[in-house]
Each structure stands twice: as structure tokens, then as C-alpha cells.
Design an enzyme around this catalytic site. Structure first.
Site, mmCIF file in Angstrom:
data_model
loop_
_atom_site.group_PDB
_atom_site.id
_atom_site.type_symbol
_atom_site.label_atom_id
_atom_site.label_comp_id
_atom_site.label_asym_id
_atom_site.label_seq_id
_atom_site.Cartn_x
_atom_site.Cartn_y
_atom_site.Cartn_z
ATOM 1 N N ARG A 1 57.998 87.495 60.471
ATOM 2 C CA ARG A 1 57.018 87.115 59.454
ATOM 3 C C ARG A 1 57.739 86.633 58.217
ATOM 4 O O ARG A 1 58.696 87.252 57.770
ATOM 5 C CB ARG A 1 56.126 88.307 59.106
ATOM 6 C CG ARG A 1 55.339 88.793 60.302
ATOM 7 C CD ARG A 1 54.395 89.920 59.974
ATOM 8 N NE ARG A 1 53.764 90.375 61.216
ATOM 9 C CZ ARG A 1 52.900 91.385 61.302
ATOM 10 N NH1 ARG A 1 52.562 92.051 60.198
ATOM 11 N NH2 ARG A 1 52.380 91.722 62.453
ATOM 12 N N ARG B 1 59.440 100.792 60.607
ATOM 13 C CA ARG B 1 58.819 101.757 59.687
ATOM 14 C C ARG B 1 58.917 103.176 60.232
ATOM 15 O O ARG B 1 58.950 104.146 59.458
ATOM 16 C CB ARG B 1 57.362 101.370 59.412
ATOM 17 C CG ARG B 1 57.286 100.094 58.575
ATOM 18 C CD ARG B 1 55.897 99.747 58.097
ATOM 19 N NE ARG B 1 55.951 98.518 57.281
ATOM 20 C CZ ARG B 1 54.908 97.987 56.642
ATOM 21 N NH1 ARG B 1 53.719 98.570 56.724
ATOM 22 N NH2 ARG B 1 55.054 96.887 55.935
ATOM 23 N N GLU C 1 51.292 102.120 55.736
ATOM 24 C CA GLU C 1 50.819 101.581 57.006
ATOM 25 C C GLU C 1 51.945 101.488 58.039
ATOM 26 O O GLU C 1 53.023 100.962 57.780
ATOM 27 C CB GLU C 1 50.246 100.174 56.778
ATOM 28 C CG GLU C 1 49.771 99.530 58.069
ATOM 29 C CD GLU C 1 49.340 98.071 57.882
ATOM 30 O OE1 GLU C 1 49.105 97.658 56.735
ATOM 31 O OE2 GLU C 1 49.261 97.364 58.902
ATOM 32 N N ARG D 1 59.496 96.155 54.677
ATOM 33 C CA ARG D 1 58.982 94.796 54.798
ATOM 34 C C ARG D 1 60.128 93.853 55.129
ATOM 35 O O ARG D 1 60.834 93.381 54.256
ATOM 36 C CB ARG D 1 58.293 94.376 53.501
ATOM 37 C CG ARG D 1 57.399 93.158 53.616
ATOM 38 C CD ARG D 1 56.587 92.930 52.357
ATOM 39 N NE ARG D 1 55.678 94.038 52.101
ATOM 40 C CZ ARG D 1 54.457 94.140 52.626
ATOM 41 N NH1 ARG D 1 53.997 93.199 53.410
ATOM 42 N NH2 ARG D 1 53.709 95.182 52.347
ATOM 43 N N SER E 1 48.137 99.267 63.028
ATOM 44 C CA SER E 1 46.852 98.678 62.731
ATOM 45 C C SER E 1 46.152 98.490 64.060
ATOM 46 O O SER E 1 46.680 97.805 64.931
ATOM 47 C CB SER E 1 47.100 97.328 62.052
ATOM 48 O OG SER E 1 46.020 96.981 61.244
#
Length: 425
Positions: free
Chosen positions: A261, A390, A348, A276, A351
Site C-alpha cells: 500500500r 502488527r 486495528e 504502517r 477488519s
RNA sequence: GGAGGGGUGGCAGAGCGGACGAUUGCGGUGGUCUUGAAAACCAUUGGCCGGCAACGGCUCGCGGGUUCGAAUCCCGCCCCCUCCGCCA
């Protein structure tokens, strides 16, 4: 993508859904274009029917050796008219589609209404955040102290937000991938797949990444291919353009893939550590479900993701996203948030979404009812099970000790050659 | 990357300018026969869109073009197969 017919008949519901998401869509323009197009279609189809009949007749006349010149001339004129109408219809159809593909999915009735993430609602919590009797370090300091995370060299090799894992760090990453895949395949009923990591534009469109998130993706310079931002894209596209059998539903797949990403527009956020990254690993779960049971499947899917965190002993909470925070294609979404001591809050890590028939319509994935009848669109779901990077961060932070070492969660030890701790060498 | 060949309904495989939305075989579905099944025989059988329906339209890899008319001719693209080259 929503059904145009549904929009036509439920314009107010769509209008409300779009505004609940704090978005704007030229719905009136869409409806007006659609009405014009439908009028043209009626005329066009009538002309085409006449054209077809006339041409057949010319064939018959010629076979009988009779004169067809007059009819031929008439059909020539009709052909021109049809061409003109087709061009007009095509133009309007294109404009209609441009709007249609940018309309988000309808949020489910159970989704809290609100313009942004402050309206997200906590659903449940598991585990107690650990109380430290020393000052816990953020995972990047733990990782650098153990020489298992090398942020500087990651940047040297690629650019910022790329990280080099080393020694036990690389092993931990690999162990987590295997642990999660084994859990989902052996205990939760998923079939493992390993898909292409580069996908074409059509695949990106089908799951809803294109056209909206074009800036978020890495594209190849010389080929019409994109690096996947999530395994959701290739795995959901397994059945693009196919019709499944009702008795085969639901179908469960899981996949480990790297994800890429660009993180455009998040320049100041989570700048340190693994949270991130431009490249990260993820185990993803994807379901193709019957429309009648897809929301039950979402609950099960979410539980399968939670199971990963429970077994790793990582405290987490489950949050239902509000209409304003819901992603473009989703009708309902639960985020799993893991406790991160360095943030002092839940972050987070997964999801889990039900896309209902939204992706299936874009991707044209159907099923044939067992009792016969017209094929129907399946419902697609997916959820991270879970994000690996994460999880590494969460383990380093939650399992750290005062001397800088990190305890290996028990569930992970079989995947790390029995290793009980990661200590400086 | 080079040279050839090819993409047609669930599958196999014809058609190569009009009677073709598509011969035929297999498969599927219904039936006859049978205690039951198989075999045989008969019938039926692609998908999508609009319509309550009758019916109409679209669909022969994808997109353009020629023609009154295209699965069929022309152009571009994609994919597959064989051989050669390259390569983990």
C-alpha cells in the site's frame, strides 16, 4: 456496485445510505440518465427487431431470385438510425456507469449511523491489558534492542516504511504466518490458496479498489498489473465470471500474501515501527456465502480472526464500524483492535466485512439455486486473520520483559523450534 | 522475444457471408420400459437484459470496421497450444 434497478426503485434509501456515509453522489443525474437511456432502449430494440426481420426477408427474396433492392435500401436507412441511437445509448450508458461504479454499498441496518470513526461502537473486549512494573518500550525499540528489526536498512534497500526483519524477527514473522494458516485450515475449515500477488485491472475493479483507490496502489510501469493491497483481491477474483452451485456454498479460503500500500495521505501517522508499512504480510480469510446466511458467516469469520488473538494471548476489542468509517464495498464491518502498550490504546489488526452482493455484482459471481431457477449473486466476505506485522508489534510490546527480552507466546513455540524467548545474542 | 496453430453452448466438435442462437455427439433433465437399476428408445436442455405474460433485444475470446445482413470477411488487443530462444 448496486443494482441499477434497485436504485431506480429505492432512490431515497440509496440517498440516505450515501449521506449516512458522509459522501456525495450525483444520484439525480444518474436517475435522469437512466430514464433517458431506457427510453432510447425501447426505440432501439424496436428498430433492431424490424431490422432483423427485414434482413431475413432480404435473404428469402434473394433465395427465390426476387428483387430486394427497395427493402435493402430501407434496411440501409434503418441501419443508420440504429447506429446513431446505439452511439447515443452507448454514451449515456458510459456516463451512467461512471456514476454507478462510484456509489458505495448500502450499510446494513445494524450499522451505527454517524459521519466518522467517533461513531464506531465497541462490541466486546477480551483479555486484560498487562500491567507493567517497569516502563515498557515501543516495539521498534524492543526489536532494535534485540537486533531483530532493522528499520534503517529497510529504508536503504527500498524507502521509508520498509523494514528488514532479521534472525528471530524473521522467524517470528514466518512462525505467525504458519500458525495462522494452520489454525484456519485445520480448525476453522478454510482451504489454503496461494494466489498471484500482481493482478489485473479487472480484478481490482471487481473488489472495489478501482477506480476509487488508484492512488493507494503500486502499479507496474510496463504492464497493466497492480501489486495487491490485500489478498482479498486475488482470492475473491478466483470465481470472477463464474456460476457456483448452491450446495457448494459457503466456500472458505484463506491465503498468506504480502500486501502493498502506498499509504498516500497518511504521511504523519504511525511513522515509527511496523504499524504502517508499504509492504506487510497478512493472512486473509475469504468467504463465498449464500445471501441468506452471509451475516451469520460474518459473525463466524470475525470469531475466527479473534481466535488468533486469543490463542496468542493478546488483549483485544471488537468494534463495529459506523456508516462514515465503513469501506466503500462493505455493508457491515467489524474491526479487531489489539492492545498496544506504546500507544496506550487498541489498534486495528483485523477488519472483517460482509460485502453482500456488491462485489459479486462487479465480479459477476453467481450461484445456481439447487431447486433450479435463475442464478443469483453470491455474497462475499473477507477478514484479516490477521495482519502479521502488527501482530509482531503486539507480541514484542505485550510480551516484553524488563531485561529487553521477549517471551514467545506458547501457541507459537511449536512454530519457532520450541523457542521460549527471544533474547539478545 | 521469434515462427506456426487455435479460441464456438457444461464438455467434445461442426459451421467459414443470408434458412444459424448455432448440425451432431457426450453430459444434464423429464418420460417409456423394468421389481429396481443399467441399456435402449422418446422428448427436452446455454447465458444475460427488459416484460405479469405474449414477446423482444443482446451474446460464437474482447474491441473496432466492411455489408441491407457477420460465428463466418478486414484491423487492433487478450488468452491458449506446439516448436525455438531465454530463465528460477
Amino acid at each position: 456496485m448496486l443494482d441499477l434497478k434497485f436504485i431506480r426503485e429505492n432512490a431515497d434509501a440509496v440517498r440516505k445510505a450515501v449521506s449516512d456515509r458522509a459522501l456525495e453522489v450525483p444520484l439525480d443525474e444518474l436517475l435522469e440518465l437512466d430514464a433517458r437511456r431506457r427510453k432510447i432502449m425501447v426505440i432501439l430494440e424496436e428498430k433492431r427487431a424490424r431490422h432483423k426481420r427485414g434482413n431475413k426477408e432480404i435473404g428469402e427474396l434473394m433465395r427465390r431470385g426476387e428483387d430486394a433492392a427497395a427493402l435493402r435500401e430501407e434496411m440501409g436507412r434503418l441501419s443508420d438510425e440504429i447506429r446513431t441511437l446505439e452511439a447515443e445509448e452507448g454514451e449515456i450508458g458510459g456516463k451512467t456507469r461512471e456514476i454507478l461504479i462510484r456509489i458505495p454499498n448500502l450499510p446494513d441496518a445494524s450499522v451505527p449511523v454517524g459521519p466518522d470513526e467517533t461513531y464506531n461502537r465497541e462490541v466486546r473486549r477480551w483479555g486484560e491489558p498487562r500491567r507493567f512494573d517497569f516502563q515498557p518500550l515501543p516495539h521498534w525499540e524492543v526489536g532494535e534492542g534485540l537486533d531483530i528489526l532493522d528499520f534503517q536498512r529497510g529504508v536503504k534497500i527500498a524507502e521509508s516504511r520498509f523494514t528488514l526483519l532479521k534472525g528471530k524477527g524473521a522467524l517470528l514473522e514466518r512462525a505467525l504466518i504458519n500458525f495462522m494458516l494452520d489454525l484456519h485450515t485445520r480448525e476453522h475449515g478454510y482451504t489454503e490458496v496461494f494466489p498471484p500477488i500482481l493482478v489485473n485491472e479487472e480484478s481490482m475493479f471487481s473488489t472495489g479498489q478501482l477506480p476509487k483507490l488508484k492512488d493507494e496502489m503500486y502499479a507496474c510501469r510496463d504492464d497493466e498489473l497492480y501489486l495487491i493491497p490485500t489478498a482479498e483481491v486475488p482470492v475473491t477474483n478466483i470465481y470472477r465470471g463464474e456460476t457456483l452451485r448452491e450446495e457448494d456454498l459457503p466456500i472458505y479460503y484463506c491465503a498468506y500474501t504480502p500486501c502493498f500500500r502506498r499509504e498516500a495521505g497518511s504521511y504523519g501517522r504511525d511513522i515509527r515501527g511496523l504499524i504502517r508499512q508499504h509492504q506487510f504480510n497478512k493472512v486473509e480469510m475469504v468467504k463465498f456465502a449464500h445471501p441468506d446466511t452471509s451475516f451469520d458467516e460474518l459473525e463466524k469469520l470475525t470469531n475466527d480472526a479473534e481466535d488468533v488473538l486469543r490463542r496468542l494471548g493478546l488483549p483485544y476489542r471488537v468494534v463495529i464500524l459506523s456508516t462514515g468509517d465503513l469501506s466503500f464495498s462493505a455493508a457491515k464491518c467489524y474491526d479487531l483492535e489489539v492492545w498496544l502498550p506504546s500507544y496506550g490504546e487498541y489498534k486495528e489488526i483485523s477488519s472483517c466485512s460482509n460485502f453482500t452482493d456488491f462485489q459479486a455484482r462487479r465480479a459477476d459471481i453467481r450461484f445456481k439455486p439447487a431447486g433450479g431457477g435463475k442464478s443469483r449473486l453470491v455474497h462475499t466476505l473477507n477478514g484479516s486473520g490477521v495482519a502479521i506485522g502488527r501482530t509482531v508489534a503486539a507480541i514484542l510490546e505485550n510480551y516484553q520483559r524488563e531485561d529487553g527480552s521477549v517471551e514467545v507466546p506458547e501457541a507459537l513455540r511449536p512454530y519457532m523450534h520450541g523457542l521460549e524467548e527471544i533474547a539478545a545474542e
